[in-house]
Design a protein around this motif. Structure first.
Motif, PDB file in Angstrom:
ATOM      1  N   UNK A 129      28.145  23.122  87.957  1.00 32.87           N
ATOM      2  CA  UNK A 129      27.304  23.386  89.323  1.00 32.87           C
ATOM      3  C   UNK A 129      27.552  24.834  89.803  1.00 32.87           C
ATOM      4  N   UNK A 130      28.328  25.667  88.928  1.00 27.91           N
ATOM      5  CA  UNK A 130      28.220  27.097  89.511  1.00 27.91           C
ATOM      6  C   UNK A 130      27.261  28.036  88.913  1.00 27.91           C
ATOM      7  N   UNK A 131      27.023  29.173  89.569  1.00 29.17           N
ATOM      8  CA  UNK A 131      25.938  29.853  88.981  1.00 29.17           C
ATOM      9  C   UNK A 131      24.377  29.390  89.063  1.00 29.17           C
ATOM     10  N   UNK A 132      24.105  28.278  90.030  1.00 29.31           N
ATOM     11  CA  UNK A 132      23.113  27.618  90.188  1.00 29.31           C
ATOM     12  C   UNK A 132      21.893  28.801  90.398  1.00 29.31           C
ATOM     13  N   UNK A 133      21.806  29.839  90.939  1.00 29.91           N
ATOM     14  CA  UNK A 133      21.040  30.733  91.414  1.00 29.91           C
ATOM     15  C   UNK A 133      20.552  31.790  90.325  1.00 29.91           C
ATOM     16  N   UNK A 134      21.583  31.611  89.019  1.00 28.92           N
ATOM     17  CA  UNK A 134      21.328  32.584  88.233  1.00 28.92           C
ATOM     18  C   UNK A 134      20.078  32.316  87.162  1.00 28.92           C
ATOM     19  N   UNK A 135      19.196  31.220  87.437  1.00 28.95           N
ATOM     20  CA  UNK A 135      18.294  30.639  86.613  1.00 28.95           C
ATOM     21  C   UNK A 135      18.474  30.187  85.170  1.00 28.95           C
ATOM     22  N   UNK A 136      20.085  29.832  84.936  1.00 33.96           N
ATOM     23  CA  UNK A 136      20.072  29.427  83.648  1.00 33.96           C
ATOM     24  C   UNK A 136      20.088  27.647  83.551  1.00 33.96           C
ATOM     25  N   UNK A 137      19.840  27.097  82.601  1.00 35.97           N
ATOM     26  CA  UNK A 137      19.630  25.767  82.253  1.00 35.97           C
ATOM     27  C   UNK A 137      20.899  25.161  82.748  1.00 35.97           C
ATOM     28  N   UNK A 138      21.058  23.918  83.214  1.00 40.16           N
ATOM     29  CA  UNK A 138      22.317  23.385  83.922  1.00 40.16           C
ATOM     30  C   UNK A 138      23.199  23.188  82.502  1.00 40.16           C
ATOM     31  N   UNK A 139      22.891  22.848  81.190  1.00 43.09           N
ATOM     32  CA  UNK A 139      23.724  22.868  80.067  1.00 43.09           C
ATOM     33  C   UNK A 139      24.242  24.186  80.011  1.00 43.09           C
ATOM     34  N   UNK A 140      23.584  25.268  79.958  1.00 47.97           N
ATOM     35  CA  UNK A 140      24.261  26.568  79.887  1.00 47.97           C
ATOM     36  C   UNK A 140      24.974  26.965  80.773  1.00 47.97           C
ATOM     37  N   UNK A 141      24.959  26.583  81.842  1.00 54.05           N
ATOM     38  CA  UNK A 141      25.994  27.092  83.072  1.00 54.05           C
ATOM     39  C   UNK A 141      27.707  26.996  82.895  1.00 54.05           C
ATOM     40  N   UNK A 142      28.255  25.869  82.126  1.00 59.97           N
ATOM     41  CA  UNK A 142      29.552  25.342  81.841  1.00 59.97           C
ATOM     42  C   UNK A 142      29.890  26.595  80.588  1.00 59.97           C
ATOM     43  N   UNK A 143      29.305  26.606  79.771  1.00 56.31           N
ATOM     44  CA  UNK A 143      29.813  27.560  78.672  1.00 56.31           C
ATOM     45  C   UNK A 143      29.576  28.895  79.005  1.00 56.31           C
ATOM     46  N   UNK A 144      28.644  29.107  80.017  1.00 56.29           N
ATOM     47  CA  UNK A 144      28.477  30.600  80.780  1.00 56.29           C
ATOM     48  C   UNK A 144      29.867  30.957  81.382  1.00 56.29           C
ATOM     49  N   UNK A 177      23.958  36.191  81.959  1.00 59.22           N
ATOM     50  CA  UNK A 177      22.976  36.184  82.996  1.00 59.22           C
ATOM     51  C   UNK A 177      23.562  35.651  84.311  1.00 59.22           C
ATOM     52  N   UNK A 178      24.741  35.440  84.415  1.00 63.11           N
ATOM     53  CA  UNK A 178      25.299  35.007  85.571  1.00 63.11           C
ATOM     54  C   UNK A 178      25.452  35.992  86.789  1.00 63.11           C
ATOM     55  N   UNK A 179      25.269  37.175  86.384  1.00 61.22           N
ATOM     56  CA  UNK A 179      25.347  38.243  87.392  1.00 61.22           C
ATOM     57  C   UNK A 179      23.896  38.060  88.250  1.00 61.22           C
ATOM     58  N   UNK A 180      22.839  37.504  87.771  1.00 65.27           N
ATOM     59  CA  UNK A 180      21.711  37.206  88.446  1.00 65.27           C
ATOM     60  C   UNK A 180      22.381  36.539  89.865  1.00 65.27           C
TER      61      UNK A 180
END
Length: 386
Positions: free
Chosen positions: A118-133, A157-160
């Protein structure tokens, strides 16, 4: 509309460097020393942007992310002579690897307990990639430091998501400062000391006078760093190694630092220059932060850092005891992993562990070398394990 328009590139850069400079000055105050310079830079940039002094978005920020972030890695790693590391501090290197394992364990448990996706939602990453990121990001910073954090933020891409990234940086730095307090107190706890071998001073390593920082050494440090980044990008393009840019850059810098004895002396001031530019990076990230969005993710980030640091400490001291390591060795190694190459030798010196001062610097630099590598592995292969 901000006082400085987004198109006024030099004025925006002046604002970022002014905030970074102010952070260094305020870090010397009583309150500032507890907040750390990185947090001061973040808070200063958030305040400046929300008061309308600097813009929330500007091409100058993109310049920082694109060109300054990769340059940071060589600047931090020019001290990483691996031959000297294994020659002078074999036991502390083992302790540091244990601490790095503790960080990975802490990130893993936190991911199992919390909804990191649920973190980094505004980074434009697919939900499945947010946890490993997110897992890779925190692995990198709690093995290495701010330079690794910056690299993984750009890689994933989390810095976005400026709000998440600024809040995560603040949580990282604030709780790291609290953890430093724990490390400073731990050696005095008798019940802990009784469970570990006694530490014996073997004599302080001769480090000699600090090399002089001159205009030439700073220019050469920046030039060498830029050349390494350019060579790395050429190899990444030729070998189609997309996603491994920072790992390859770290490897090339390590090879150079090990192959050329005394390189860090010829490039004196490179580490300090890297710290200064990292403050500029934090200011650029924080300028785009949305305060309500930061507050929304704060509770989850606090829980993440608390779980991570708790498991890190448990694994470090438990496994370290089984390996026959001493409390000072484990405290110094944990300090180097969580806080970096600056606080580890400082705490060792204040506690009278003079034989661990220079090794503390070296294993801290080893953390900068390993942080990006381990963070990238966690990010790329997270799904293979969880």
């Amino acid at each position: 509309m901000s006082l400085v328009a987004p198109g006024e590139h030099l004025a925006v850069m002046a604002g970022l460097f002014a905030i970074a400079g102010a952070a260094f000055l305020l870090e010397r105050t009583r309150i500032g020393s507890h907040l750390t310079g990185a947090v001061i830079a973040i808070l200063g940039a958030i305040a400046a942007a929300n008061l309308g002094l600097i813009p929330h978005a500007a091409p100058a920020y993109d310049f920082v992310f694109t060109y300054l972030v990769p340059v940071l890695i060589p600047l931090f790693l020019f001290q990483a002579d691996l031959r000297r590391l294994f020659r002078e501090c074999a036991r502390l290197t083992v302790a540091f690897l244990v601490a790095a394992l503790g960080t990975v364990a802490g990130v893993t448990v936190a991911a199992l307990v919390l909804d990191l996706g649920s973190l980094g939602a505004a980074a434009g990453l697919a939900p499945a990639l947010r946890e490993p990121a997110v897992a890779g990001l925190f692995t990198s910073t709690y093995v290495g430091g701010s330079v690794n954090y910056a690299a993984l933020g750009e890689l994933t891409g989390l810095n976005r998501d400026a709000s998440f990234f600024s809040a995560a940086t603040a949580a990282d730095n604030l709780f790291s400062a609290v953890y430093l307090g724990f490390l400073a107190l731990a050696p005095g706890w008798r019940w802990l000391a009784r469970r570990f071998p006694a530490h014996r001073e073997t004599g302080a390593a001769e480090s000699g006078p600090a090399p002089a920082v001159t205009a030439a050494t700073l220019c050469l440090a920046l030039a060498t760093s830029l050349v390494l980044v350019a060579v790395t990008d050429t190899l990444v393009a030729a070998l189609e190694l997309d996603g491994w840019r920072y790992v390859l850059l770290s490897a090339l810098t390590l090879v150079l630092a090990t192959a050329v004895p005394g390189l860090h002396e010829r490039l004196a001031g490179s580490f300090e220059l890297g710290v200064a530019l990292s403050f500029v990076f934090f200011a650029a990230i924080a300028a785009g932060a949305d305060v309500p969005a930061m507050l929304a993710v704060a509770p989850l980030l606090i829980a993440l850092v608390l779980i991570l640091l708790t498991l890190h400490a448990l694994v470090t001291f438990s496994l370290g005891r089984l390996l026959g390591l001493t409390v000072p060795e484990l405290v110094t190694a944990s300090n180097a992993a969580v806080l970096g190459a600056t606080t580890a030798p400082a705490l060792a010196a204040t506690r009278g562990w003079h034989s661990l001062v220079t090794p503390g610097v070296l294993v801290g630099v080893l953390g900068y070398a390993l942080g990006t590598f381990l963070g990238t592995l966690v990010y790329r292969y997270w799904g293979a394990f969880l």
